[in-house]
Structure formats: C-alpha cells, structure tokens
Design an enzyme around this catalytic site. Structure first.
Site, PDB file in Angstrom:
ATOM      1  N   GLU A 210     -10.166-132.782 -28.969  1.00  0.00           N
ATOM      2  CA  GLU A 210     -10.988-133.271 -30.084  1.00  0.00           C
ATOM      3  C   GLU A 210     -10.039-133.481 -31.254  1.00  0.00           C
ATOM      4  O   GLU A 210      -9.659-132.530 -31.932  1.00  0.00           O
ATOM      5  CB  GLU A 210     -12.068-132.228 -30.431  1.00  0.00           C
ATOM      6  N   CYS A 244     -13.080-134.025 -39.914  1.00  0.00           N
ATOM      7  CA  CYS A 244     -12.441-134.950 -38.965  1.00  0.00           C
ATOM      8  C   CYS A 244     -13.127-136.313 -38.945  1.00  0.00           C
ATOM      9  O   CYS A 244     -12.484-137.330 -38.719  1.00  0.00           O
ATOM     10  CB  CYS A 244     -12.444-134.347 -37.566  1.00  0.00           C
TER      11      CYS A 244
HETATM   12  P1  NAD Z   1      -3.447-128.638 -36.084  1.00  0.00           P
HETATM   13  O1  NAD Z   1      -3.298-129.528 -34.921  1.00  0.00           O
HETATM   14  O2  NAD Z   1      -2.303-128.452 -36.988  1.00  0.00           O
HETATM   15  O3  NAD Z   1      -3.847-127.153 -35.587  1.00  0.00           O
HETATM   16  C1  NAD Z   1      -4.930-126.909 -34.723  1.00  0.00           C
HETATM   17  C2  NAD Z   1      -4.662-125.626 -33.938  1.00  0.00           C
HETATM   18  O4  NAD Z   1      -3.498-125.807 -33.163  1.00  0.00           O
HETATM   19  C3  NAD Z   1      -4.442-124.389 -34.785  1.00  0.00           C
HETATM   20  O5  NAD Z   1      -5.091-123.293 -34.197  1.00  0.00           O
HETATM   21  C4  NAD Z   1      -2.930-124.196 -34.743  1.00  0.00           C
HETATM   22  O6  NAD Z   1      -2.523-122.844 -34.837  1.00  0.00           O
HETATM   23  C5  NAD Z   1      -2.579-124.737 -33.379  1.00  0.00           C
HETATM   24  N1  NAD Z   1      -1.206-125.268 -33.329  1.00  0.00           N
HETATM   25  C6  NAD Z   1      -0.489-125.812 -34.338  1.00  0.00           C
HETATM   26  N2  NAD Z   1       0.722-126.205 -33.891  1.00  0.00           N
HETATM   27  C7  NAD Z   1       0.776-125.895 -32.588  1.00  0.00           C
HETATM   28  C8  NAD Z   1       1.754-126.055 -31.564  1.00  0.00           C
HETATM   29  N3  NAD Z   1       2.937-126.599 -31.832  1.00  0.00           N
HETATM   30  N4  NAD Z   1       1.454-125.628 -30.324  1.00  0.00           N
HETATM   31  C9  NAD Z   1       0.249-125.080 -30.051  1.00  0.00           C
HETATM   32  N5  NAD Z   1      -0.719-124.916 -30.963  1.00  0.00           N
HETATM   33  C10 NAD Z   1      -0.461-125.305 -32.217  1.00  0.00           C
HETATM   34  O7  NAD Z   1      -4.743-129.150 -36.854  1.00  0.00           O
HETATM   35  P2  NAD Z   1      -5.370-128.607 -38.206  1.00  0.00           P
HETATM   36  O8  NAD Z   1      -4.469-128.936 -39.332  1.00  0.00           O
HETATM   37  O9  NAD Z   1      -5.793-127.176 -38.030  1.00  0.00           O
HETATM   38  O10 NAD Z   1      -6.701-129.490 -38.274  1.00  0.00           O
HETATM   39  C11 NAD Z   1      -6.720-130.783 -38.804  1.00  0.00           C
HETATM   40  C12 NAD Z   1      -6.757-131.829 -37.730  1.00  0.00           C
HETATM   41  O11 NAD Z   1      -7.773-131.542 -36.806  1.00  0.00           O
HETATM   42  C13 NAD Z   1      -7.106-133.199 -38.296  1.00  0.00           C
HETATM   43  O12 NAD Z   1      -6.319-134.169 -37.660  1.00  0.00           O
HETATM   44  C14 NAD Z   1      -8.565-133.376 -37.923  1.00  0.00           C
HETATM   45  O13 NAD Z   1      -8.985-134.709 -37.825  1.00  0.00           O
HETATM   46  C15 NAD Z   1      -8.622-132.669 -36.611  1.00  0.00           C
HETATM   47  N6  NAD Z   1      -9.973-132.217 -36.323  1.00  0.00           N
HETATM   48  C16 NAD Z   1     -10.669-132.808 -35.321  1.00  0.00           C
HETATM   49  C17 NAD Z   1     -11.989-132.422 -35.063  1.00  0.00           C
HETATM   50  C18 NAD Z   1     -12.792-133.053 -33.973  1.00  0.00           C
HETATM   51  O14 NAD Z   1     -13.859-132.529 -33.686  1.00  0.00           O
HETATM   52  N7  NAD Z   1     -12.356-134.122 -33.365  1.00  0.00           N
HETATM   53  C19 NAD Z   1     -12.561-131.432 -35.838  1.00  0.00           C
HETATM   54  C20 NAD Z   1     -11.815-130.855 -36.847  1.00  0.00           C
HETATM   55  C21 NAD Z   1     -10.524-131.241 -37.080  1.00  0.00           C
END
Ligand code: NAD
Length: 456
Positions: A210, A244
């Site tokens: 997602e 998002c």
């Molecule tokens: P992110 O990808 O930075 O982090 C998401 C999760 O991944 C966190 O728990 C983080 O600890 C983990 N993570 C970070 N780096 C990692 C790595 N290298 N390896 C494994 N895990 C890792 O995202 P964010 O900043 O927390 O959220 C914002 C993003 O999420 C935006 O792009 C937004 O559009 C998207 N989002 C999508 C939805 C949806 O339903 N489609 C909902 C909310 C947010």
C-alpha cells in the site's frame, strides 16, 4: 537467537496447533480487539495528539471509529466469508463438484507508517485475524507515542504467540525481513516498498504493498466550485496533508482558476481561522525532516494563500501555490503535507496528459457536472481508486477494496477484500466414483472429434 526469530517460531508453533483457524476463536479475538480499542480510546487519542496534534474528532473519524467499523463489519460477515464456495464444474469433468476453500497463510508481517499510525497498523490486523493468521506488527518509529500504546494494547490483550508488536526503525524492520513470513502487508513509501518486495522475493513471500504517489485533483468548468473548494480543502488539510490519498496537486480549467482559488482560501479561513498555526484542531508535521522538506517545496511558485509556519510546533498552514510548472520541485515528489500547487488546463485532454505523465496514482479526484467527462476520465486514466465530486472518502467504506496500481501499490484491503488478501484460495474438485468417463484416458483413437465438442 534474536527476538524476532524467537517470536516467529512461537507464532509458527501456535499456528500449527490450528487454534487460530477456528471460527469461534477468530470472532472472539476480533471482539477482544474491539473491546481493547474502546477501553483505550482516551490513551489512543492522547498518543495521536502527541505524535501529530490530531484532534479527538479527527482521531476518532480517521483512526478509532474507522477501525471499529472495520471490526464490526468483519464480525458481521465472517461466518459467510469462511464457508467453502461451491462453483460450477465444467462438462469435461463430469461427474464432479467444485469448491473454493479459504485457508490462512500462517504468520503475517504487517509494517505500518506514521501518518495514520493506529489505524494503518490495526486495519490490516483485522483481516489477518479474520482469515485465521498469526501476526507481527512493526509500527513506525516516527509515531512513538502511538507505537507505545499499540504495543501495550496488544501485549495486554493477546498472547505473543498469536499477535505481537515489534517496535523499532528500519534496522528492526530489516531484521524481521531476513526471516521467512507467509505474507507481508506493507504500508509506506514507494522507495521502501521496493526494498520490501526484494526481501520478500528471497522467500517467495507474497506481498501487499500500500504505497503513495502524486494523486491529482481535476476541476472542470462545469463543477460546483463552492463545493469543490470545500471538499478539496477538507481533503488536503486532513492530518495536515499527511494522507496517502490527499489531493497532491490541482488541475483546474483556466476560466475557473481564480474563482476556485478564492473559494479555497475562504474555506481555509472558515475551517481553521485566520491563524491556522494556533488552531488546536490543526495537525502538525510529524518531524523536523519532513517539516524542512516541505518548507523547501514552498520556495517555488507564488503563495496565494497560507505560507505561514512555526518551527516551534512544526505547524505549516494550509498553503495554495500558484505559478507552478511541471518542472518545479513540488511536482517531482509526493508532497505529503498541506501544500497545494495549482496548475491550469484549457481542455480535459491536457489535464489527462499531465496525469498520465506520472506513475499511476493511488487516488484521482474529478470535480465535474458533466457525465461524459466523468466517463472519459475514468476510462482514460489508471489509478488506485478515487471520487467524483469529493476527496478521500472512497477509502472510508468496507464495501470497496482499497489499494494502488502500478507504482502506487499492489493488492487491496478493507472489508471482504481484507479477508481475501490474508486468505489463500484453495480450489478443490470432488470427483464422483459412480461414473468414470473414458475420454481422457489413452489410447486415444477416434476421440479427438468428441474432445473438440466438449472443449470449445
Ligand atoms: P516509509 O516507507 O518511510 O516507512 C514505512 C515503514 O517502513 C515504517 O514502519 C518504517 O520503519 C519501515 N521502513 C523504513 N525504511 C525501511 C527499510 N529500509 N527496510 C524496511 N522497513 C523500512 O513511509 P512513511 O514515511 O512512514 O509513510 C509515508 C508514505 O507512506 C507515503 O509515501 C504515503 O503515501 C504512504 N502511505 C500509503 C498508504 C496507503 O494506504 N497506500 C497509507 C499511508 C501512507
């Protein structure tokens, strides 16, 4: 042995007992989750206030109430969903009957982001429980207060061999990803989504991703401009744009641009007053990194409304930016904040050319009163989901699957789609022993003519 390995082994052993597959068990655990959420409502709201300055209303509407609806809907329908589904058998298999059974995958990893830190960790969990799985949840390190309450709520109400919260940042997530899971449900950025998929591929683990991206919002000359302005500003300011599916950028028909900008400015004041920075109901930016990133994005174009910010509380006012081009930095990345760049178009095809320049978005919004244009846009753009004449609300229903397409993600959830996501569909054909039609067995003599009659 590291903690994550130990917990996964515990969960695997528990899954193998078959207890999580029992329908009574699943319903009981969904009810436990519901009760725990209701009992902890105050603490959850406090955590969301601390992490993002969410108001109790916004916290309930977009996180707590949202989750409770999802749980209630699942409890109501689960008995029907788990039943094996009888489907047609084709003539060539006569005499037989065919069934689709659902079975849980096993041990699930749910990785959640910080923007709706409560709901986005637990909504997938509802589907995982309903389908009969065990789950490990890795919430975001940025929304610490909510992660703490999630951890407490799960620890106090569930055995860790069934559901566990593992807290930490990317190192912890990567340690988890080294292990074999039976399904990974990830919500977050496109960049990290790619890392997740690569890690999952080592174990051939199926994934739901997602993700995000730049979701366009198109307003044509036939739209009800007042309502469009109100609904766009609502959707863009919710959680200070850290949603998002927030409208990322606006494409407005040229002759309506000034009117729409004026109306949107009016609604910003109506919703948040003349100084949104001191409005107690207006969320803050999650951290310094994102705050500074957003300030940089404000540097190009002309700010026609908003533009105020305060380092102290990391608030940025809802801001409308005109004079933006496709080359501006703000059009190169997902904004994920309360900044709304405005681009204009003369005819709808120009707008769609812009939309289709970018990777397939998670959401698309169209404001119009023209049914032909509505149809044209739906048929000529690809996007995860969206609304005609509103923003955001298409995801707030258990009746439609929610998910992205292309770079905005793969797979979907909410309502029955969540149950389906976390269930393997096992197709079983039951053959009768009463009759054995000889056609399929060698030697094949004059049977081809008959086969062609059956298989066409
Ligand atoms: P992110 O990808 O930075 O982090 C998401 C999760 O991944 C966190 O728990 C983080 O600890 C983990 N993570 C970070 N780096 C990692 C790595 N290298 N390896 C494994 N895990 C890792 O995202 P964010 O900043 O927390 O959220 C914002 C993003 O999420 C935006 O792009 C937004 O559009 C998207 N989002 C999508 C939805 C949806 O339903 N489609 C909902 C909310 C947010």
């Amino acid at each position: 042995m590291c903690i994550s390995k130990k917990v996964i082994q515990k969960q695997r052993s528990f899954f193998e007992t078959g207890k999580s597959k029992d329908i009574g068990f699943r319903i009981e655990k969904l009810k436990t989750l519901k009760k725990a959420v209701i009992e902890n409502e105050k603490e959850i709201m406090e955590a969301l206030k601390n992490d993002l300055n969410k108001s109790p209303f916004e916290s309930y509407a977009t996180e707590i109430g949202f989750l409770l609806e999802e749980i209630n809907y699942t409890i109501k329908h689960i008995s029907k969903w788990v039943k094996p589904k009888k489907v047609k058998s084709s003539l060539k298999h006569f005499p037989s009957s065919s069934y689709i059974y659902t079975e849980p995958y096993g041990v699930i990893l749910i990785i959640a982001p910080w923007n709706y830190p409560f709901q986005l960790a637990l909504s997938p969990l509802v589907g995982a429980i309903a389908a009969g799985n065990c789950s490990i949840i890795k919430p975001s390190e940025y929304s610490q207060h909510t992660s703490a309450i999630l951890d407490k709520l799960i620890r106090e109400n569930f055995d860790e061999s069934f559901i566990t919260v593992v807290r930490g940042g990317r190192e912890v997530a990567q340690k988890l990803l080294d292990e074999k899971f039976d399904y990974i449900f990830f919500t977050g950025s496109v960049q990290v989504g790619k890392i997740i998929m690569e890690a999952a591929s080592k174990h051939l683990t199926p994934v739901t991703l997602e993700l995000g991206g730049k979701s366009p919002c198109i307003v044509d000359e036939t739209a009800n401009i007042d309502l469009a302005a109100k609904r766009i500003i609502w959707g863009k300011s919710l959680n200070a744009g850290q949603t998002c599916v927030a409208p990322d950028y606006l494409l407005v028909q040229k002759n309506m641009k000034d009117k729409l900008i004026n109306k949107m400015s009016e609604y910003i004041t109506k919703f948040y007053g003349t100084d949104p920075l001191t409005n107690k109901q207006y969320p803050k930016i999650i951290n310094e990194k994102h705050f500074n990133r957003l300030l940089k994005l404000m540097e190009n174009g002309n700010i026609v409304c908003g533009g105020q910010y305060t380092d102290e509380t990391m608030h940025i006012a809802p801001t409308i930016i005109d004079g933006v081009t496709l080359e501006s930095p703000i059009m190169q990345e997902e904004i994920f904040g309360p900044l709304l760049p405005v681009l204009e178009f003369e005819n709808l095809n120009q707008a769609l050319t812009v939309v289709n320049k970018y990777p397939k978005p998670l959401a698309l919004y169209l404001f119009t009163n023209d049914k032909q244009k509505e149809k044209y846009v739906i048929n000529n753009t690809s996007f995860g989901g969206g609304c005609i004449n509103d923003t955001i609300i298409h995801l707030a229903t258990p009746h439609m699957p929610f998910g992205g397409v292309g770079e905005s993600g793969m797979g979907a959830y909410h309502g029955k789609a969540s149950f389906d996501t976390f269930s393997h569909k096992k197709s079983v054909m039951k053959k009768s022993n009463i009759l054995d039609v000889p056609l399929k067995y060698p030697p094949f003599e004059d049977d081809l003519r008959l086969l062609k009659k059956v298989m066409k």
